[in-house]
Design a protein around this motif. Structure first.
Motif, short mmCIF file in Angstrom:
data_model
loop_
_atom_site.label_atom_id
_atom_site.label_comp_id
_atom_site.label_asym_id
_atom_site.label_seq_id
_atom_site.Cartn_x
_atom_site.Cartn_y
_atom_site.Cartn_z
N PRO A 88 -1.34 13.20 -5.20
CA PRO A 88 -2.65 12.60 -5.45
C PRO A 88 -3.75 13.66 -5.40
CG PRO A 88 -1.66 11.72 -3.43
CD PRO A 88 -0.76 12.78 -3.94
N PRO A 89 -4.88 13.38 -6.04
CA PRO A 89 -6.00 14.32 -5.96
C PRO A 89 -6.62 14.29 -4.57
CG PRO A 89 -6.65 12.35 -7.16
CD PRO A 89 -5.18 12.22 -6.87
N PRO A 90 -7.34 15.35 -4.19
CA PRO A 90 -7.92 15.43 -2.84
C PRO A 90 -8.89 14.29 -2.53
CG PRO A 90 -8.41 17.43 -4.09
CD PRO A 90 -7.61 16.54 -4.97
N GLU A 91 -9.51 13.71 -3.56
CA GLU A 91 -10.49 12.64 -3.32
C GLU A 91 -9.85 11.26 -3.14
OE1 GLU A 91 -10.18 13.38 -7.76
OE2 GLU A 91 -10.49 14.64 -6.01
N ALA A 92 -8.53 11.15 -3.31
CA ALA A 92 -7.86 9.87 -3.08
C ALA A 92 -8.04 9.49 -1.61
CB ALA A 92 -6.39 9.98 -3.43
N PRO A 93 -8.22 8.20 -1.31
CA PRO A 93 -8.43 7.78 0.08
C PRO A 93 -7.28 8.20 0.99
CG PRO A 93 -8.84 5.95 -1.42
CD PRO A 93 -8.25 7.07 -2.24
N PRO A 94 -7.59 8.73 2.16
CA PRO A 94 -6.53 9.13 3.10
C PRO A 94 -5.87 7.91 3.74
CG PRO A 94 -8.67 9.46 4.10
CD PRO A 94 -8.92 9.03 2.69
N ILE A 95 -4.67 8.11 4.25
CA ILE A 95 -3.95 7.04 4.94
C ILE A 95 -3.94 7.36 6.43
CG2 ILE A 95 -1.67 6.03 5.33
CD1 ILE A 95 -1.25 5.94 2.40
N LEU B 3 1.17 18.34 5.43
CA LEU B 3 1.12 17.25 4.47
C LEU B 3 -0.03 16.34 4.85
CD1 LEU B 3 4.88 16.18 4.19
CD2 LEU B 3 3.57 17.62 2.62
N GLN B 4 -0.85 16.00 3.88
CA GLN B 4 -1.88 14.98 4.07
C GLN B 4 -1.52 13.83 3.15
OE1 GLN B 4 -5.78 16.68 3.44
NE2 GLN B 4 -5.61 17.97 5.25
N TRP B 5 -1.61 12.61 3.70
CA TRP B 5 -1.17 11.43 2.95
C TRP B 5 -2.37 10.69 2.40
CZ3 TRP B 5 3.90 10.45 1.97
CH2 TRP B 5 4.81 11.29 2.62
N HIS B 6 -2.22 10.25 1.15
CA HIS B 6 -3.30 9.57 0.45
C HIS B 6 -2.78 8.29 -0.20
CE1 HIS B 6 -6.18 12.94 0.65
NE2 HIS B 6 -5.08 13.67 0.68
N GLN C 108 0.87 -1.17 0.00
CA GLN C 108 0.00 0.00 0.00
C GLN C 108 0.91 1.22 0.00
OE1 GLN C 108 -3.58 0.80 -0.01
NE2 GLN C 108 -2.34 2.58 -0.56
N TRP C 109 0.89 1.98 -1.08
CA TRP C 109 1.74 3.15 -1.22
C TRP C 109 0.97 4.40 -0.85
CZ3 TRP C 109 6.74 2.42 -1.69
CH2 TRP C 109 7.20 1.20 -2.22
N GLY C 110 1.66 5.35 -0.27
CA GLY C 110 1.06 6.64 0.05
C GLY C 110 1.93 7.77 -0.44
N LEU C 111 1.27 8.83 -0.92
CA LEU C 111 1.96 10.04 -1.36
C LEU C 111 1.35 11.23 -0.64
CD1 LEU C 111 2.23 9.57 -5.25
CD2 LEU C 111 4.07 9.38 -3.57
N PRO C 112 2.15 12.27 -0.43
CA PRO C 112 1.64 13.45 0.27
C PRO C 112 0.98 14.46 -0.66
CG PRO C 112 3.97 13.73 -0.10
CD PRO C 112 3.60 12.37 -0.66
#
Length: 185
Positions: free
Chosen positions: A100-107, A78-81, A67-71
């Motif tokens: 990632p776009p704002p609608e990407a699931p948060p981590i 920073l919000q991670w998705h 499961q990868w996350g980007l800020p």
């Protein structure tokens, strides 16, 4: 000792002068050290970054079943998705960094096993020099993120004995370069 601004400028300029071949070779060697490390192998949720201004390129790792996350930069934080490894899903954000776009699931930080943190330079005590905006220091100072294991990703030439430090600087647990992984005790 040089101040942070001059060190930052020096090492960013050094990266800009790497040939494409050198940049790719150093980046692939960093990826190989990560692939060989048991903590990376066992990690299921890994936070990473899209390379910017010739930071080490870890994108080849995105093919791994993790499961990868980007800020995303939101204000001063920073919000991670979640990120599925597909570059076309990204959009250019502030500072020209792909995110990632704002609608990407948060981590949820409680689920994060490892955060791979880009750095302009690091020192052998585990402190990093970033671009000066303090995003990662604020993130790791937050109680929900203090437990997250964080490794600096940097080219070997930018690992120094000691960096200038501010009281708010948050240390790393390890530094990964093309020469190997330095675990901070």
């Amino acid at each position: 000792m040089m101040d942070k601004a001059r060190l930052r400028q020096h090492y960013i300029e050094w990266r800009q002068h790497l040939s494409d071949r050198q940049w790719q070779d150093h980046s692939q060697r960093i990826c190989q050290h990560l692939l060989n490390h048991p903590q990376f192998q066992q990690a299921t949720t890994v936070l990473t970054y899209v390379p910017h201004r010739r930071e080490p390129d870890l994108r080849s790792l995105w093919l791994l079943p993790k499961q990868w996350g980007l800020p995303r930069v939101v204000g001063q934080d920073l919000q991670w998705h979640c990120f599925d490894g597909k570059a076309e899903a990204l959009q250019q954000g502030r500072y020209g960094i792909w995110q990632p776009p704002p609608e990407a699931p948060p981590i949820d930080p409680a689920c994060v096993d490892l955060c791979l943190v880009p750095a302009v330079a690091c020192d052998r005590q585990g402190y990093r020099l970033g671009y000066g905006a303090g995003f990662f220091d604020r993130l790791f100072a937050h109680p929900a993120w203090q437990h997250v294991c964080r490794w600096g990703i940097v080219f070997e030439v930018a690992v120094l004995e000691e960096l200038p430090r501010d009281p708010w600087d948050q240390p790393l647990q390890a530094i990964c370069t093309e020469s190997g992984i330095l675990e901070i005790s």
